[in-house]
Write an enzyme that holds these catalytic residues in place. Structure first.
Site, PDB file in Angstrom:
ATOM      1  N   HIS A 113      53.068-126.007 -27.838  1.00  0.00           N
ATOM      2  CA  HIS A 113      51.703-126.370 -28.232  1.00  0.00           C
ATOM      3  C   HIS A 113      51.206-127.639 -27.556  1.00  0.00           C
ATOM      4  O   HIS A 113      51.904-128.658 -27.574  1.00  0.00           O
ATOM      5  CB  HIS A 113      51.645-126.545 -29.749  1.00  0.00           C
ATOM      6  CG  HIS A 113      52.123-125.328 -30.489  1.00  0.00           C
ATOM      7  ND1 HIS A 113      53.380-125.241 -31.046  1.00  0.00           N
ATOM      8  CD2 HIS A 113      51.523-124.145 -30.718  1.00  0.00           C
ATOM      9  CE1 HIS A 113      53.522-124.050 -31.602  1.00  0.00           C
ATOM     10  NE2 HIS A 113      52.422-123.359 -31.422  1.00  0.00           N
ATOM     11  N   ASP A 164      55.173-129.969 -28.561  1.00  0.00           N
ATOM     12  CA  ASP A 164      56.502-129.372 -28.744  1.00  0.00           C
ATOM     13  C   ASP A 164      56.756-128.404 -27.596  1.00  0.00           C
ATOM     14  O   ASP A 164      56.201-128.583 -26.512  1.00  0.00           O
ATOM     15  CB  ASP A 164      56.607-128.721 -30.128  1.00  0.00           C
ATOM     16  CG  ASP A 164      55.575-127.611 -30.334  1.00  0.00           C
ATOM     17  OD1 ASP A 164      54.993-127.135 -29.338  1.00  0.00           O
ATOM     18  OD2 ASP A 164      55.367-127.210 -31.500  1.00  0.00           O
ATOM     19  N   SER A 216      49.361-119.859 -33.873  1.00  0.00           N
ATOM     20  CA  SER A 216      49.653-121.261 -34.174  1.00  0.00           C
ATOM     21  C   SER A 216      48.791-122.242 -33.383  1.00  0.00           C
ATOM     22  O   SER A 216      48.634-123.389 -33.792  1.00  0.00           O
ATOM     23  CB  SER A 216      51.129-121.556 -33.906  1.00  0.00           C
ATOM     24  OG  SER A 216      51.468-121.198 -32.587  1.00  0.00           O
TER      25      SER A 216
END
Ligand SMILES: *[C@@H]1O[C@H](CO)[C@@H](O)[C@H](O)[C@H]1NC(C)=O
Ligand SMILES: *[C@@H]1O[C@H](CO)[C@@H](O)[C@H](O)[C@H]1NC(C)=O
Ligand SMILES: *[C@@H]1O[C@H](CO)[C@@H](O)[C@H](O)[C@H]1NC(C)=O
Ligand SMILES: *[C@@H]1O[C@H](CO)[C@@H](O)[C@H](O)[C@H]1NC(C)=O
Length: 348
Positions: A317, A314, A34
Site C-alpha cells: 500500500h 507496507d 484495501s
C-alpha cells in the site's frame, strides 16, 4: 516511480476547498479493496486488518482507523477536493442521515471474483459490496420517503478493485504456468467478464458518474520484490496486470458508447507509476514499516521517520504522500492519465 516533489504546488487546492461549505456533488460512494478500505474490515474475522499503529500514524489524531496507509487514502483526498467537510464513512459504521453523503463499501482482501482473498478470512467481495449498496439505497428511499434515482445519478462513484485477484489468487497458484501469455489473457478476460456485470449492476442501481481505477504496477511493490526475490520490477506480474488494464479501457469505452446518460472514466495508475521517475532520495523499493510475513506492518513497530520520501507504507500500500499526488492528478484538468476525462470533468 512516483514523482513525489513536483506536485506539491497543487496541494494548496485541497485547503481552499475544505473551507467551502457546499460539496460539488451531493454524495460519494466508494467501492474497492484495501487501497480504499477505511475500516470495514475492523469487525470482520480476518487477518487483513490495519486498525493498529503504525497504520494511521499521520492520520489526524494518529488514529489507526483501518486505513491501510500512514494517513489518508486516495478517496479521502478526493472527498476533500469535492468539498466534503468529513471523510466518507465505512458501511460497517454507517449512521442515519450520514448515508446521504455516501458510503464507503471497500474491504481489504476483496476481489472481483468472490473467492479472492479467502485465505485471510472474511472480506466483502465486489458482488456483496453491490448488494450492500442496494441495501443502502433502500434505506435512503425510506429516509426521504420516495424515489432517489435522481439523487443517485448526481453522485460520484469510484471503484478500485482487482489487485487481489492477481496478488492473492493468480500469483498464489503453485502451478502458475510462467510466461504463458495465453493463460494471462484468459484470466484477464475472466475477470473483465465478471467486472462488466458488476459495473452494469452499479449503473442499474442508479450510478452515472463512475471512476474506474486501473491496476497499478503490482510487480513493483516491496511484496513482489521479496516474494520473487528480485531487485527489479517483476515483469511477469506487470504484464498480467497490463492485459487486464487494456481490456478495462475497452470496457469503459463500450459503456460510454452504449449506456444512456452515463460517464465512465478510467484512471491509469499503471502509467502514472511508470512514466514518473523517482525523486532522488526517495525509497521506491522498501516498505516504510517493518513487515510481517503477509507483507502488512508488524503491529506497533516503529515506522520510517521520513514518510514523505517513501513510496510504500507496507508491502502493497502506498504512503499518504503518493495518495495525495495521485488524487490531485486525477481530479484536476485532463491529462494523459485519465481516459477520457478527469474527475472534475466527470462531475460537471
Ligand atoms: C475466524 O476464522 C478462523 C479461520 O478461518 C476460524 O477458525 C474461527 O473459528 C473464526 N472465528 C470466529 C469467531 O468466527
Ligand atoms: C441492485 O438493484 C438493481 C436495481 O434494482 C439491480 O439491477 C441490481 O442487480 C441489484 N444489484 C445486486 C448486486 O443485487
Ligand atoms: C535470491 O537472488 C539472489 C541473487 O539473484 C540469489 O543469490 C539468492 O540465492 C536468491 N535467494 C533465494 C531464496 O532464492
Ligand atoms: C457524458 O455522457 C453524456 C451522455 O451519454 C454525453 O452526452 C457526454 O458527452 C458525456 N460527457 C463527456 C465529458 O464525455
Amino acid at each position: 516511480m512516483w514523482r513525489i516533489t513536483l506536485y506539491f504546488f497543487i496541494l494548496f487546492t485541497i485547503d481552499s476547498t475544505l473551507v467551502n461549505g457546499e460539496s460539488k456533488v451531493p454524495c460519494f460512494f466508494i467501492f474497492g479493496d484495501s487501497l480504499s478500505d477505511v475500516g470495514n474490515n475492523n469487525i470482520l474475522n480476518t487477518t487483513d486488518k490495519s486498525n493498529y499503529l503504525p497504520y494511521g500514524v499521520d492520520f489526524p489524531g494518529q488514529i489507526p482507523t483501518g486505513r491501510f496507509t500512514n494517513g489518508r487514502t486516495i478517496e479521502d483526498f478526493i472527498s476533500q477536493l469535492l468539498g466534503f467537510q468529513r471523510y466518507i464513512n465505512p458501511y460497517s459504521t454507517q449512521m442515519d442521515k450520514d448515508i446521504l453523503r455516501g458510503v464507503n463499501f471497500a474491504s481489504g482482501a476483496a476481489g472481483i471474483l468472490p473467492k479472492t482473498g479467502s485465505r485471510w478470512g472474511d472480506r466483502v467481495g465486489m458482488d456483496q459490496q453491490l448488494k450492500n449498496f442496494n441495501t443502502t439505497i433502500s434505506k435512503l428511499k425510506s429516509m426521504v420517503g420516495g424515489p432517489v434515482t435522481n439523487y443517485l445519478n448526481k453522485c460520484l462513484y469510484t471503484i478500485n478493485i482487482g489487485s487481489n485477484d492477481y496478488i492473492d489468487k493468480y500469483f498464489m497458484t503453485k502451478n502458475y504456468p510462467t510466461g504463458n501469455q495465453f493463460a494471462t489473457n484468459q484470466y484477464a478476460r475472466q475477470l473483465i467478464a465478471r467486472y462488466k456485470l458488476q459495473l452494469q449492476a452499479l449503473y442499474d442501481s442508479g450510478a452515472r458518474k463512475i471512476t474506474v481505477f486501473g491496476l497499478p504496477q503490482i510487480g513493483c511493490t516491496p511484496a513482489a520484490f521479496i516474494r520473487f526475490n528480485s531487485t527489479k520490477c517483476v515483469n511477469e506480474v506487470n504484464q498480467a496486470v497490463e492485459a487486464f488494464n487494456t481490456m478495462l479501457v475497452s470496457l469503459v469505452d463500450s459503456f460510454n458508447a452504449k449506456l444512456h446518460m452515463a460517464n465512465f472514466t478510467f484512471i491509469n495508475l499503471y502509467s502514472m507509476q511508470a512514466s514518473t521517475s523517482p525523486p532522488s532520495g526517495s525509497d521506491t523499493k522498501h516498505a516504510c514499516c517493518k513487515l510481517r510475513s503477509d507483507f502488512l506492518c508488524e503491529p506497533l513497530s516503529t515506522p520510517c521517520q521520513n514518510r514523505k520520501s517513501y513510496e510504500f507504507m507496507d508491502g502493497f500500500h502506498p504512503t499518504e504522500i503518493v495518495n495525495e499526488i495521485v488524487s490531485n492528478i486525477i481530479f484536476n484538468p485532463p491529462n494523459s492519465f485519465v481516459h477520457p476525462m478527469s474527475i472534475s470533468q466527470l462531475i460537471n
